[in-house]
Each structure stands twice: as C-alpha cells, then as structure tokens.
Design a protein around this motif. Structure first.
Motif, PDB file in Angstrom:
ATOM      1  N   ALA A 119     -12.340  -8.136 -14.419  1.00 44.38           N
ATOM      2  CA  ALA A 119     -13.057  -7.975 -13.151  1.00 44.38           C
ATOM      3  C   ALA A 119     -12.092  -7.609 -12.026  1.00 44.38           C
ATOM      4  O   ALA A 119     -12.455  -6.918 -11.080  1.00 44.38           O
ATOM      5  CB  ALA A 119     -13.801  -9.252 -12.796  1.00 44.38           C
ATOM      6  N   LEU A 120     -10.853  -8.064 -12.159  1.00 38.92           N
ATOM      7  CA  LEU A 120      -9.841  -7.762 -11.128  1.00 38.92           C
ATOM      8  C   LEU A 120      -9.163  -6.414 -11.371  1.00 38.92           C
ATOM      9  O   LEU A 120      -8.281  -6.023 -10.613  1.00 38.92           O
ATOM     10  CB  LEU A 120      -8.775  -8.857 -11.112  1.00 38.92           C
ATOM     11  N   ASN A 121      -9.621  -5.745 -12.434  1.00 37.48           N
ATOM     12  CA  ASN A 121      -8.957  -4.494 -12.836  1.00 37.48           C
ATOM     13  C   ASN A 121      -7.489  -4.767 -13.153  1.00 37.48           C
ATOM     14  O   ASN A 121      -6.583  -4.085 -12.675  1.00 37.48           O
ATOM     15  CB  ASN A 121      -9.114  -3.422 -11.756  1.00 37.48           C
ATOM     16  N   ILE A 152      -4.216  -5.404  -8.070  1.00 37.83           N
ATOM     17  CA  ILE A 152      -3.883  -5.999  -6.762  1.00 37.83           C
ATOM     18  C   ILE A 152      -2.389  -5.862  -6.450  1.00 37.83           C
ATOM     19  O   ILE A 152      -1.999  -5.687  -5.311  1.00 37.83           O
ATOM     20  CB  ILE A 152      -4.313  -7.483  -6.712  1.00 37.83           C
ATOM     21  N   PHE A 153      -1.566  -5.922  -7.517  1.00 36.05           N
ATOM     22  CA  PHE A 153      -0.122  -5.796  -7.313  1.00 36.05           C
ATOM     23  C   PHE A 153       0.285  -4.374  -6.928  1.00 36.05           C
ATOM     24  O   PHE A 153       1.451  -4.107  -6.672  1.00 36.05           O
ATOM     25  CB  PHE A 153       0.638  -6.211  -8.576  1.00 36.05           C
ATOM     26  N   LYS A 154      -0.670  -3.437  -7.000  1.00 34.98           N
ATOM     27  CA  LYS A 154      -0.351  -2.061  -6.610  1.00 34.98           C
ATOM     28  C   LYS A 154      -1.337  -1.585  -5.555  1.00 34.98           C
ATOM     29  O   LYS A 154      -1.697  -0.413  -5.529  1.00 34.98           O
ATOM     30  CB  LYS A 154      -0.392  -1.141  -7.838  1.00 34.98           C
ATOM     31  N   CYS A 155      -1.809  -2.480  -4.707  1.00 36.32           N
ATOM     32  CA  CYS A 155      -2.801  -2.075  -3.720  1.00 36.32           C
ATOM     33  C   CYS A 155      -2.630  -2.866  -2.420  1.00 36.32           C
ATOM     34  O   CYS A 155      -2.885  -4.079  -2.372  1.00 36.32           O
ATOM     35  CB  CYS A 155      -4.208  -2.267  -4.286  1.00 36.32           C
ATOM     36  N   ALA A 156      -2.208  -2.155  -1.387  1.00 40.15           N
ATOM     37  CA  ALA A 156      -2.023  -2.809  -0.091  1.00 40.15           C
ATOM     38  C   ALA A 156      -3.358  -3.283   0.480  1.00 40.15           C
ATOM     39  O   ALA A 156      -3.423  -4.337   1.126  1.00 40.15           O
ATOM     40  CB  ALA A 156      -1.355  -1.838   0.876  1.00 40.15           C
ATOM     41  N   GLU A 157      -4.420  -2.505   0.219  1.00 35.01           N
ATOM     42  CA  GLU A 157      -5.729  -2.876   0.793  1.00 35.01           C
ATOM     43  C   GLU A 157      -6.224  -4.196   0.192  1.00 35.01           C
ATOM     44  O   GLU A 157      -6.714  -5.064   0.918  1.00 35.01           O
ATOM     45  CB  GLU A 157      -6.777  -1.767   0.545  1.00 35.01           C
TER      46      GLU A 157
END
Lengths: 186, 87
Positions: B57-59, B63-68
């Motif tokens: 669900a978190l792909n 998140i570790f490669k996404c500033a947004e």
C-alpha cells in the motif's frame, strides 16, 4: 558492536506457551548453520555481514512453517531452517544480479553530461541500498521514518525495541555510511 | 537499562541519522507531479493506524524517494503530536 550470536538472532521471534517447544531446537539449528552461513555469504555474496540478515529471514520462514504444522523433532527443524536459508540465498543472488534501467536515452539532456555534479547525481539510491533487505526490515525502517522512537516501532510490530534495532542495524549502517560519504563529497 | 546507540555520535533512536535522511530526501527527491505516491489516506494510516498498513500500500520504499510524501508525513506527525498535547 560485537557480532550477534545465534541466540541474538532469535530475539525477534516470540512464541506463545503452546509453541515454546520450537525455541530450543531452533536455537540449536541456528548454531549449526551459523559458521556455514557466514562462509556462504562471504563466498557467494561477497559480504559476510549479510549472514545475520539472511539467517533472520530464514528463522522467520521456519518459525512460520513450524507454527502452522504439528510439532516435530530437532532434525526436521534443522532441515527446514536449512531450506529457508537456501531460498533466502537464492532470492538475494537474484536481486544482486538484477539490473534495473529506468527511463530512456531521450531523457538524458546535455546538461547531465556537462554537469556531472548535478544535484540528482548525489542522491543516495535508497532503493538500491535496501533492495536485498527483508520486507519486514524495510517496513520497520519506514515506520521509524514516520515516527520518532524505536520503542513506538516495536509496539506496532509486536516485538522488543532491542530486537527491532538489531534487525535494522545493518541497513542503518549502510544508509549512515552513504550519507556520510555524500557529506564528505559535497 | 538505557539502550545505547549503534553509532557513537547518535542517540538511542538514531535521531540524527533519520533527520539527515529526511533532509536528504527533501533536498534530492522532489516529486511535484506526485508520481507513484500512495494515497494521502494511506500515509495518514501510517501515522494513525500503522498496524493496518502494508508495504504494498505504501508502494514499498517510495517514501524514501519522495520529498512530497516525506513532507506530508512530517505534517501529519506534527498534527498528531499537537492533537495529543491538546487532549
């Protein structure tokens, strides 16, 4: 920090009273596998430090199998652990051999070639660093990234703080090393 | 017993490391088009109800490669902290 002992590697596994029988044969099996696992990790993956991670993943698989089946003897526990270890080694070898190309040459601009120190070039490839890390460690790292304390992560995962920190230690060491080397370069 | 850090320069929660990591992601991984981002509701659950979230669900490690996503997580964590103090 000293290397983890086979007992340390079993920290993360918790047994309800009716399944406590698993603990002793499992520790013995881990003890038997330990030396060879270090040797195999060194010779096949080029990094002995990966052995604890591989064994931990094998322990989890073995425990899952034992928890859903009838009680069995130490020999069978050893065979199961051995099999899970081989599966984990195969998975890691595959992961190491896989090369991923993202995008196409159309996306390469002349600017990239002219400016080898562009900001994106110094970005740490966390996916690459964590590609061979077991999924539960990846999840634990994401949890820690989203909160402030390991104790909170441990509660979510139903384990102890010490266990979860030990499990994540190697991945954290790699990230720390990369971040430090990036700081030195910039 | 007090836990010791694995790194001599960090505390027992590896705070320094995760702060640096967060800064690194914010600086190096802008994603204004929000490509590959999980639904904001998933990120909210990661903060409020992590037991019901999966890596899929978190792909995975997106998140570790996404500033947004990192920014949104920081905001959600802050809101939760504030609502915890006001209660």
């Amino acid at each position: 920090m000293r290397s983890p002992s086979p007992s340390d590697l079993c920290w993360n596994v918790r047994f309800p009273p009716e399944q406590e029988w698993i603990e002793e044969p499992l520790r013995i099996a881990v003890g038997h596998l330990w030396e060879r696992a270090n040797h195999v990790a060194r010779s096949q993956l080029g990094d002995e430090a990966l052995a604890p991670e591989i064994i931990e993943a094998a322990i989890e698989k073995t425990v899952l199998h034992l928890q859903t089946g009838p009680p069995c003897g130490p020999d069978e526990v050893e065979l199961l652990l051995e099999r899970s270890f081989r599966q984990e080694m195969r998975r890691l070898r595959k992961a190491n051999n896989r090369l991923i190309f993202v995008g196409s040459n159309q996306e390469l601009t002349s600017g990239t070639a002219q400016n080898p120190h562009a900001r994106i070039d110094s970005a740490i490839d966390l996916e690459g660093i964590l590609r061979d890390v077991p999924s539960n460690v990846r999840f634990a790292l994401l949890l820690r990234y989203s909160r402030s304390r390991w104790s909170e992560v441990a509660v979510v995962l139903g384990t102890t703080e010490a266990a979860i920190r030990l499990r994540c230690k190697r991945a954290l060491d790699r990230i720390r090393k990369k971040l430090e080397s990036e700081n030195h370069e910039t | 017993m007090t836990e010791k850090s694995f790194s001599p320069t960090d505390d027992e929660n590896d705070t320094l490391l995760f702060e640096k990591l967060q800064e690194h992601v914010l600086a190096h991984y802008p994603n204004p088009e929000r490509k590959g981002c999980p639904d904001p509701a998933v990120l909210k659950s990661l903060i409020d109800d992590p037991g019901n979230i999966t890596l899929d669900a978190l792909n995975d490690l997106h998140i570790f490669k996404c500033a947004e996503c990192t920014r949104l997580l920081m905001e959600l964590r802050q809101k939760k902290k504030q609502s915890g103090t006001s209660e």
